[in-house]
Design a protein around this motif. Structure first.
Motif, PDB file in Angstrom:
ATOM      1  N   TYR A 258      10.105   2.613  -1.739  1.00 30.99           N
ATOM      2  CA  TYR A 258       9.886   3.645  -2.766  1.00 30.99           C
ATOM      3  C   TYR A 258      11.016   3.609  -3.790  1.00 30.99           C
ATOM      4  CZ  TYR A 258       6.559   6.100   0.386  1.00 30.99           C
ATOM      5  OH  TYR A 258       5.517   6.457   1.192  1.00 30.99           O
ATOM      6  N   TRP A 259      12.252   3.578  -3.293  1.00 33.04           N
ATOM      7  CA  TRP A 259      13.419   3.733  -4.169  1.00 33.04           C
ATOM      8  C   TRP A 259      13.651   2.511  -5.061  1.00 33.04           C
ATOM      9  CZ3 TRP A 259      15.969   5.419   0.935  1.00 33.04           C
ATOM     10  CH2 TRP A 259      15.627   6.744   1.210  1.00 33.04           C
ATOM     11  N   THR A 260      13.086   1.369  -4.653  1.00 38.78           N
ATOM     12  CA  THR A 260      13.188   0.181  -5.510  1.00 38.78           C
ATOM     13  C   THR A 260      11.889  -0.054  -6.278  1.00 38.78           C
ATOM     14  OG1 THR A 260      12.649  -1.184  -3.580  1.00 38.78           O
ATOM     15  CG2 THR A 260      14.982  -0.963  -4.151  1.00 38.78           C
ATOM     16  N   PHE A 261      11.065   0.994  -6.367  1.00 39.47           N
ATOM     17  CA  PHE A 261       9.849   0.995  -7.186  1.00 39.47           C
ATOM     18  C   PHE A 261       8.845  -0.061  -6.728  1.00 39.47           C
ATOM     19  CE2 PHE A 261       7.800   1.519 -11.547  1.00 39.47           C
ATOM     20  CZ  PHE A 261       7.568   2.879 -11.383  1.00 39.47           C
ATOM     21  N   GLY A 262       8.758  -0.213  -5.399  1.00 35.67           N
ATOM     22  CA  GLY A 262       7.737  -1.087  -4.840  1.00 35.67           C
ATOM     23  C   GLY A 262       6.373  -0.422  -4.875  1.00 35.67           C
ATOM     24  N   LYS A 274       0.875   4.097  -5.364  1.00 36.02           N
ATOM     25  CA  LYS A 274       1.304   3.410  -6.586  1.00 36.02           C
ATOM     26  C   LYS A 274       1.014   1.932  -6.409  1.00 36.02           C
ATOM     27  CE  LYS A 274       5.436   1.568  -8.788  1.00 36.02           C
ATOM     28  NZ  LYS A 274       5.446   0.220  -8.197  1.00 36.02           N
ATOM     29  N   ILE A 275       0.373   1.326  -7.401  1.00 38.74           N
ATOM     30  CA  ILE A 275       0.016  -0.071  -7.282  1.00 38.74           C
ATOM     31  C   ILE A 275       0.167  -0.777  -8.616  1.00 38.74           C
ATOM     32  CG2 ILE A 275      -2.462   0.237  -7.737  1.00 38.74           C
ATOM     33  CD1 ILE A 275      -1.108  -1.879  -4.858  1.00 38.74           C
ATOM     34  N   SER A 276       0.735  -1.974  -8.591  1.00 34.05           N
ATOM     35  CA  SER A 276       0.859  -2.797  -9.791  1.00 34.05           C
ATOM     36  C   SER A 276      -0.387  -3.666  -9.924  1.00 34.05           C
ATOM     37  CB  SER A 276       2.103  -3.695  -9.696  1.00 34.05           C
ATOM     38  OG  SER A 276       3.269  -2.912  -9.575  1.00 34.05           O
ATOM     39  N   THR A 277      -1.017  -3.636 -11.080  1.00 33.68           N
ATOM     40  CA  THR A 277      -2.211  -4.420 -11.331  1.00 33.68           C
ATOM     41  C   THR A 277      -2.049  -5.188 -12.637  1.00 33.68           C
ATOM     42  OG1 THR A 277      -3.406  -2.795 -12.689  1.00 33.68           O
ATOM     43  CG2 THR A 277      -3.533  -2.521 -10.287  1.00 33.68           C
ATOM     44  N   GLU A 278      -3.019  -6.016 -12.951  1.00 36.74           N
ATOM     45  CA  GLU A 278      -2.992  -6.753 -14.208  1.00 36.74           C
ATOM     46  C   GLU A 278      -3.101  -5.818 -15.409  1.00 36.74           C
ATOM     47  OE1 GLU A 278      -6.069  -9.632 -13.919  1.00 36.74           O
ATOM     48  OE2 GLU A 278      -4.994 -10.883 -12.456  1.00 36.74           O
ATOM     49  N   ASP A 279      -3.596  -4.606 -15.168  1.00 37.78           N
ATOM     50  CA  ASP A 279      -3.751  -3.631 -16.251  1.00 37.78           C
ATOM     51  C   ASP A 279      -2.558  -2.693 -16.386  1.00 37.78           C
ATOM     52  OD1 ASP A 279      -6.347  -4.569 -16.879  1.00 37.78           O
ATOM     53  OD2 ASP A 279      -7.167  -3.411 -15.196  1.00 37.78           O
ATOM     54  N   GLY A 280      -1.594  -2.822 -15.477  1.00 36.97           N
ATOM     55  CA  GLY A 280      -0.426  -1.957 -15.522  1.00 36.97           C
ATOM     56  C   GLY A 280      -0.149  -1.331 -14.173  1.00 36.97           C
TER      57      GLY A 280
END
Length: 382
Positions: A258-262, A274-280
């Protein structure tokens, strides 16, 4: 702005179990007092159905940690937790060395439960002690006694748990410096691998907000914090985050993500992901009420793509909790933003003595950690 590469961002899973025996007056989590039979099997099936809908978000990625939080997850039987973890492994690739944590209340678990959790694959327990003084436990309306905390740690150790976290609070109603330090002494005596020691805060929408108890003043809180941190350091617990202290090599990997913005998938009533995608970078949450959630577990209560200002602020809100800070490269990798985007704010924070840069590492100063809100507000700009 470019989007973070999803495959390069670590992925975790959060599982929320919302029931408690009693709702604590300071708690603003999505928790509900249990008033009828616990629907554990129906809820586990809802969790796994929810996960099935989110499975595409984890395509090609492995789960590095699982955190089963609440509420009081230790109300669930070992059979239910085993069914849950089996179902998770059938749908996702869970790393063999994954940290799997379950939160336990000393008043809502027993030795049999702990042995069953360990057999199911849970390898880390987080035990909610909060205090070793009966008067403070009563003020917090906890359902356990100091002796039950000791019994829970002993039972967990007997069940094979080597990685145990104790949750403790300070700044409790009527608490003195000596009492706060005695809580820490008794916690250390139990030799947990990790201690989470955090200040009681009065949150909106809690009973304590409407009926505030008498808590220590700012001067006393500062003394408690300074003395307590010094004591834990002396006893071999390194502070690596605002409220996290660990023995060597025993840092909490899930919270560190969490603290390293995973990234983290989230299932359960009111769970946030929270999830990183091709759209952001996307944040999402689930329906809060347990019954409504079980009827339609995949329903989204909210979902949004983070804008630039949200990205920089949320990254810093997490990263600046870490004592060692983070690198410039991590900021760029996890947000997709160039470091120059926050260059002005970093210089302002340095001028105020809140932040320092050593080589390519951003690190809060002692003053920055003490006045974290003052540091973060600098990054809350478009």
């Amino acid at each position: 702005m470019t989007c973070p590469e999803p495959g390069d961002v670590p992925l975790s899973l959060y599982v929320h179990i919302p029931w408690c025996v009693r709702k604590c007056p300071y708690c603003d989590f999505n928790s509900h007092a249990l008033k009828e039979e616990l629907p554990e099997q129906a809820y586990v099936q809802a969790l796994l159905e929810d996960l099935r809908w989110q499975q595409p978000l984890a395509f090609g990625r492995k789960i590095n940690s699982i955190f089963i939080g609440g509420g009081t997850p230790s109300l669930f039987s070992g059979v239910a937790i085993d069914d849950l973890l089996r179902g998770i492994r059938q749908q996702l690739t869970v790393a063999p060395e994954a940290e799997i944590t379950l939160e336990a209340n000393p008043g809502a678990a027993d030795a049999g439960h702990f042995a069953a959790y360990r057999a199911a694959g849970v390898n880390r327990l987080s035990i909610g002690a909060q205090s070793f003084h009966a008067m403070h436990l009563k003020a917090l309306e906890r359902i356990h006694s100091p002796e039950q905390v000791r019994q829970a740690v002993s039972a967990a150790s007997d069940a094979g748990f080597e990685n145990i976290n104790l949750d403790l609070m300070f700044g409790l109603p009527g608490q003195s410096l000596q009492q706060a330090l005695e809580d820490l002494r008794q916690a250390v005596e139990l030799a947990p691998a990790h201690i989470s020691w955090y200040q009681l805060t009065i949150e909106p929408n809690t009973r304590f907000h409407h009926q505030p108890p008498p808590t220590p003043n700012e001067e006393l809180l500062w003394k408690i914090q300074q003395k307590g941190q010094g004591y834990l350091r002396k006893m071999g617990y390194a502070q690596y985050e605002v409220s996290a202290f660990a023995k060597p090599k025993m840092l909490g990997r899930h919270n560190l993500n969490y603290w390293t913005f995973g990234d983290y998938l989230a299932v359960g009533a009111g769970a946030h992901g929270k999830i990183s995608t091709e759209d952001g970078v996307i944040r999402y949450s689930r329906e809060r009420h347990p019954q409504a959630y079980m009827q339609m577990p995949q329903a989204k209560a909210n979902q949004r793509v983070l804008e630039t200002v949200d990205l920089q602020l949320e990254f810093m809100m997490n990263a600046m909790r870490l004592r060692q800070g983070v690198t410039r490269a991590l900021f760029e990798a996890r947000t997709g933003l160039p470091f120059a985007r926050i260059g002005k704010e970093v210089k302002q924070a340095q001028a105020l003595g809140l932040l320092e840069m050593q080589s390519s590492r951003l690190q809060p100063t002692v003053r920055g950690r003490a006045f974290l809100n003052d540091l973060l507000i600098l990054f809350d700009k478009g």
